[in-house]
Design a protein around this motif. Structure first.
Motif, PDB file in Angstrom:
ATOM      1  N   ALA A   1       4.578   4.215  10.365  1.00  0.00           N
ATOM      2  CA  ALA A   1       3.403   4.176   9.498  1.00  0.00           C
ATOM      3  C   ALA A   1       3.149   2.768   8.972  1.00  0.00           C
ATOM      4  CB  ALA A   1       3.570   5.157   8.346  1.00  0.00           C
ATOM      5  N   VAL A   2       4.195   2.084   8.520  1.00  0.00           N
ATOM      6  CA  VAL A   2       4.024   0.734   7.980  1.00  0.00           C
ATOM      7  C   VAL A   2       3.544  -0.215   9.071  1.00  0.00           C
ATOM      8  CG1 VAL A   2       5.232  -1.251   6.998  1.00  0.00           C
ATOM      9  CG2 VAL A   2       5.644   1.026   6.079  1.00  0.00           C
TER      10      VAL A   2
ATOM     11  N   TYR B   1      11.222   2.591   4.273  1.00  0.00           N
ATOM     12  CA  TYR B   1       9.839   2.973   4.532  1.00  0.00           C
ATOM     13  C   TYR B   1       9.747   3.552   5.940  1.00  0.00           C
ATOM     14  CZ  TYR B   1       9.014  -0.127   0.579  1.00  0.00           C
ATOM     15  OH  TYR B   1       9.048  -0.725  -0.650  1.00  0.00           O
ATOM     16  N   ASP B   2       8.795   4.440   6.158  1.00  0.00           N
ATOM     17  CA  ASP B   2       8.563   4.992   7.489  1.00  0.00           C
ATOM     18  C   ASP B   2       8.086   3.858   8.392  1.00  0.00           C
ATOM     19  OD1 ASP B   2       6.694   6.257   9.639  1.00  0.00           O
ATOM     20  OD2 ASP B   2       7.985   7.887   8.926  1.00  0.00           O
TER      21      ASP B   2
ATOM     22  N   GLU C   1       4.903   7.840  -0.428  1.00  0.00           N
ATOM     23  CA  GLU C   1       5.139   8.160   0.979  1.00  0.00           C
ATOM     24  C   GLU C   1       4.214   9.253   1.516  1.00  0.00           C
ATOM     25  OE1 GLU C   1       8.738   9.330   4.059  1.00  0.00           O
ATOM     26  OE2 GLU C   1       9.081   9.532   1.919  1.00  0.00           O
TER      27      GLU C   1
ATOM     28  N   GLU D   1       0.836  -1.205   0.000  1.00  0.00           N
ATOM     29  CA  GLU D   1       0.000   0.000   0.000  1.00  0.00           C
ATOM     30  C   GLU D   1       0.871   1.256   0.000  1.00  0.00           C
ATOM     31  OE1 GLU D   1      -3.249   2.388   2.715  1.00  0.00           O
ATOM     32  OE2 GLU D   1      -3.081   0.221   3.013  1.00  0.00           O
ATOM     33  N   TYR D   2       1.946   1.238   0.769  1.00  0.00           N
ATOM     34  CA  TYR D   2       2.895   2.356   0.816  1.00  0.00           C
ATOM     35  C   TYR D   2       3.452   2.630  -0.581  1.00  0.00           C
ATOM     36  CZ  TYR D   2       6.672   5.114   3.078  1.00  0.00           C
ATOM     37  OH  TYR D   2       7.530   6.093   3.500  1.00  0.00           O
ATOM     38  N   ASP D   3       3.855   1.551  -1.280  1.00  0.00           N
ATOM     39  CA  ASP D   3       4.390   1.699  -2.627  1.00  0.00           C
ATOM     40  C   ASP D   3       3.334   2.229  -3.593  1.00  0.00           C
ATOM     41  OD1 ASP D   3       6.961   0.852  -2.004  1.00  0.00           O
ATOM     42  OD2 ASP D   3       6.552  -1.242  -2.506  1.00  0.00           O
TER      43      ASP D   3
ATOM     44  N   ARG E   1       0.606   4.066  -2.942  1.00  0.00           N
ATOM     45  CA  ARG E   1       0.185   5.444  -2.654  1.00  0.00           C
ATOM     46  C   ARG E   1       1.329   6.446  -2.729  1.00  0.00           C
ATOM     47  NH1 ARG E   1      -4.849   6.103  -0.128  1.00  0.00           N
ATOM     48  NH2 ARG E   1      -5.790   4.198   0.613  1.00  0.00           N
TER      49      ARG E   1
ATOM     50  N   PHE F   1       0.518   8.112   1.723  1.00  0.00           N
ATOM     51  CA  PHE F   1       0.374   7.043   2.713  1.00  0.00           C
ATOM     52  C   PHE F   1       0.366   7.621   4.129  1.00  0.00           C
ATOM     53  CE2 PHE F   1       2.044   3.618   5.418  1.00  0.00           C
ATOM     54  CZ  PHE F   1       1.229   2.549   5.048  1.00  0.00           C
ATOM     55  N   LEU F   2       1.332   8.502   4.409  1.00  0.00           N
ATOM     56  CA  LEU F   2       1.410   9.117   5.742  1.00  0.00           C
ATOM     57  C   LEU F   2       0.182   9.978   6.010  1.00  0.00           C
ATOM     58  CD1 LEU F   2       5.187  10.121   5.827  1.00  0.00           C
ATOM     59  CD2 LEU F   2       4.118   8.211   7.006  1.00  0.00           C
TER      60      LEU F   2
END
Length: 153
Positions: A52-53, A48-49, A24, A18-20, A22, A27-28
């Protein structure tokens, strides 16, 4: 209080995907996290943060998004869980801990601050892939180790 032990590698991979997808910033923003540059989750060469992940992976595991405040007292636990699930973690130099004989942790002293000698790397045991159980084609129950269904034979 969030318990992060329910996170599996699959939950974390879902959050990374999902991070990839959206990016960074989105996503945040969508999940309400501020960037935490001190800690990063590393997967396949990408950073990755971490908060958040793990917060979103916690939602996949439990149905509830872990908030940033829940990480304050449990960051060491989160880092340990991530490493056990096969992910790399970068953390601030002051937060790196080494175990002592009594089982407690201490922050290592920096006696050779100007040293250019490389640090030795520890070898890690390979993590086992999570394999879903075999399923009986007739009754859809998980098969025992024998491979034969107890109900259907």
């Amino acid at each position: 209080m969030a318990t992060f032990s329910s996170l599996t590698q699959n939950h974390l991979l879902q959050a990374v995907a999902e991070y990839d997808a959206r990016g960074e910033e989105e996503f945040l923003a969508v999940h309400g996290f501020e960037p935490l540059p001190a800690y990063a989750l590393v997967h396949q060469g990408q950073s990755y943060d971490l908060r958040a992940v793990v917060g979103v992976a916690h939602r996949f595991a439990t149905g509830r998004l872990a908030t940033a405040e829940e990480f304050a007292s449990s960051m060491d636990v989160v880092v340990t869980i991530l490493r056990r699930r096969g992910f790399g973690v970068t953390e601030p130099a002051a937060a790196v801990r080494t175990p002592t004989r009594s089982g407690t942790s201490r922050t290592p002293a920096r006696s050779n601050a100007g040293s250019t000698r490389p640090r030795p790397t520890a070898t890690r045991a390979r993590t086992r892939e999570e394999v879903p159980p075999a399923i009986c084609p007739t009754c859809s129950m998980a098969l025992p180790a024998t491979g034969r269904c107890d109900d259907c034979g």
